[in-house]
Design an enzyme around this catalytic site. Structure first.
Site, short mmCIF file in Angstrom:
data_model
loop_
_atom_site.label_atom_id
_atom_site.label_comp_id
_atom_site.label_asym_id
_atom_site.label_seq_id
_atom_site.Cartn_x
_atom_site.Cartn_y
_atom_site.Cartn_z
N ASP A 57 0.73 -1.10 0.04
CA ASP A 57 0.06 -0.01 -0.07
C ASP A 57 0.91 1.14 0.11
O ASP A 57 1.80 1.34 0.97
CB ASP A 57 -0.94 -0.14 1.45
CG ASP A 57 -1.98 1.16 1.31
OD1 ASP A 57 -1.57 2.17 0.59
OD2 ASP A 57 -2.82 1.13 2.00
N ASN A 80 3.12 2.71 -10.67
CA ASN A 80 1.90 3.12 -11.10
C ASN A 80 0.66 3.27 -10.33
O ASN A 80 -0.29 3.86 -10.85
CB ASN A 80 1.61 1.64 -12.05
CG ASN A 80 0.39 1.42 -12.52
OD1 ASN A 80 -0.11 2.24 -13.53
ND2 ASN A 80 -0.59 0.44 -12.01
N TYR A 142 -6.64 15.52 -8.44
CA TYR A 142 -5.77 14.58 -9.42
C TYR A 142 -4.87 15.27 -10.22
O TYR A 142 -3.56 14.88 -10.05
CB TYR A 142 -6.68 13.61 -10.24
CG TYR A 142 -5.83 12.75 -11.19
CD1 TYR A 142 -5.49 11.68 -10.75
CD2 TYR A 142 -5.77 13.35 -12.71
CE1 TYR A 142 -4.63 11.05 -11.79
CE2 TYR A 142 -5.32 12.51 -13.55
CZ TYR A 142 -4.66 11.21 -13.11
OH TYR A 142 -4.20 10.62 -14.07
N LYS A 146 -0.64 15.00 -9.70
CA LYS A 146 0.33 14.43 -10.91
C LYS A 146 1.15 15.79 -11.41
O LYS A 146 2.09 15.44 -11.61
CB LYS A 146 -0.73 14.09 -11.99
CG LYS A 146 -1.55 12.61 -11.75
CD LYS A 146 -0.57 11.69 -11.68
CE LYS A 146 -1.33 10.50 -11.37
NZ LYS A 146 -0.18 9.18 -11.52
N THR A 177 -9.72 2.29 -18.35
CA THR A 177 -9.66 1.57 -17.12
C THR A 177 -10.84 2.32 -16.40
O THR A 177 -11.45 2.98 -16.62
CB THR A 177 -8.25 2.01 -16.38
OG1 THR A 177 -8.23 3.42 -16.40
CG2 THR A 177 -7.14 1.40 -17.49
#
Length: 241
Positions: A57, A80, A142, A146, A177
């Site tokens: 984790d 990833n 997000y 990133k 995905t």
């Protein structure tokens, strides 16, 4: 790294239980990896005996350290694992969660496994996003995380180069995905993206654009202003010693 950077090598992929992570595991096997550690939060059954599931984790620092102690050698680390939730920046806890997974996660994993990767003069591959370069307003937390992870990647690249470790940034567009299933836009297949990622590592590309949407940025990237500024800033390291 050399042509076919994973043949007969040891690879670790975080977030390996589904989507791009699972595709990266399978692609590493297809390219002849000697061992693939599949980092997951839940047990993963894989038919190939070269796959070893690693309880990992990326927000659990003690667990990361324990996992690193169980891996004696490592050539390629693929960060990833990630999180993406639609938001409007109203909830600071959600921003903190994105930073925990998408920024501090790859930072902690890289630091924990760095001794092994350094001994191998190997590679760190950070799976980022085009949102690292331009925010996606429906996913601002997000995007922020990133963008920070891209800066982390550039910093690690400069800091680790003297040790012979290559650091790659994967600047991917939308993938087919669970993470992007609600976006009504063209999406790339995880298997094709996984192939392009390892192709980019093989070619020594510092930024890897692995899908049709991101590939439009590739032609002028290496000679562009961002890379020029990165190289200028990296030179400050040598000047400071």
């Amino acid at each position: 790294m050399s042509e076919n950077s994973v043949a007969n090598r040891i690879v670790l992929v975080t977030g390996a239980n589904r989507g791009l992570g699972r595709a990266l595991v399978d692609e590493a096997l297809r390219r002849g990896a000697a061992r693939v550690y599949a980092g997951t939060r839940q047990p993963l059954a894989h038919p190939d005996e070269r796959v070893t599931t690693l309880n990992l984790d990326v927000t659990d620092e003690a667990g990361i350290r324990a996992a690193a102690k169980s891996v004696e050698a490592l050539d390629v680390l693929v960060n990833n694992a990630g999180q993406s939730v639609y938001d409007d920046l109203a909830d600071p806890a959600l921003l903190e969660r994105h930073l925990a997974v998408n920024l501090f996660g790859p930072y902690a994993v890289t630091q924990a496994f760095l001794p092994q990767v350094t001994r191998a003069r190997g590679a760190v591959v950070n799976v980022l996003s085009l949102a690292s370069l331009a925010s996606v307003p429906v996913m601002p937390a997000y995007s922020i995380s990133k963008a920070a992870a891209f800066s982390l990647t550039q910093s690690l690249r400069a800091l680790l180069a003297p040790r012979g470790v290559r650091v790659h940034a994967v600047l991917a567009g939308p993938l087919d995905t669970d993470m992007s299933r609600d976006l009504a836009i063209p999406k790339a297949a995880p298997a094709s993206v996984a192939r392009a990622i390892f192709d980019g590592v093989d070619a020594g590309e510092e930024e890897i654009f692995p899908d049709p949407m991101s590939a439009s940025l590739a032609p002028g990237w290496a000679a562009g202003g961002v890379k020029a500024l990165e190289r200028e800033n990296a030179a400050l390291l040598a000047a400071s010693h």
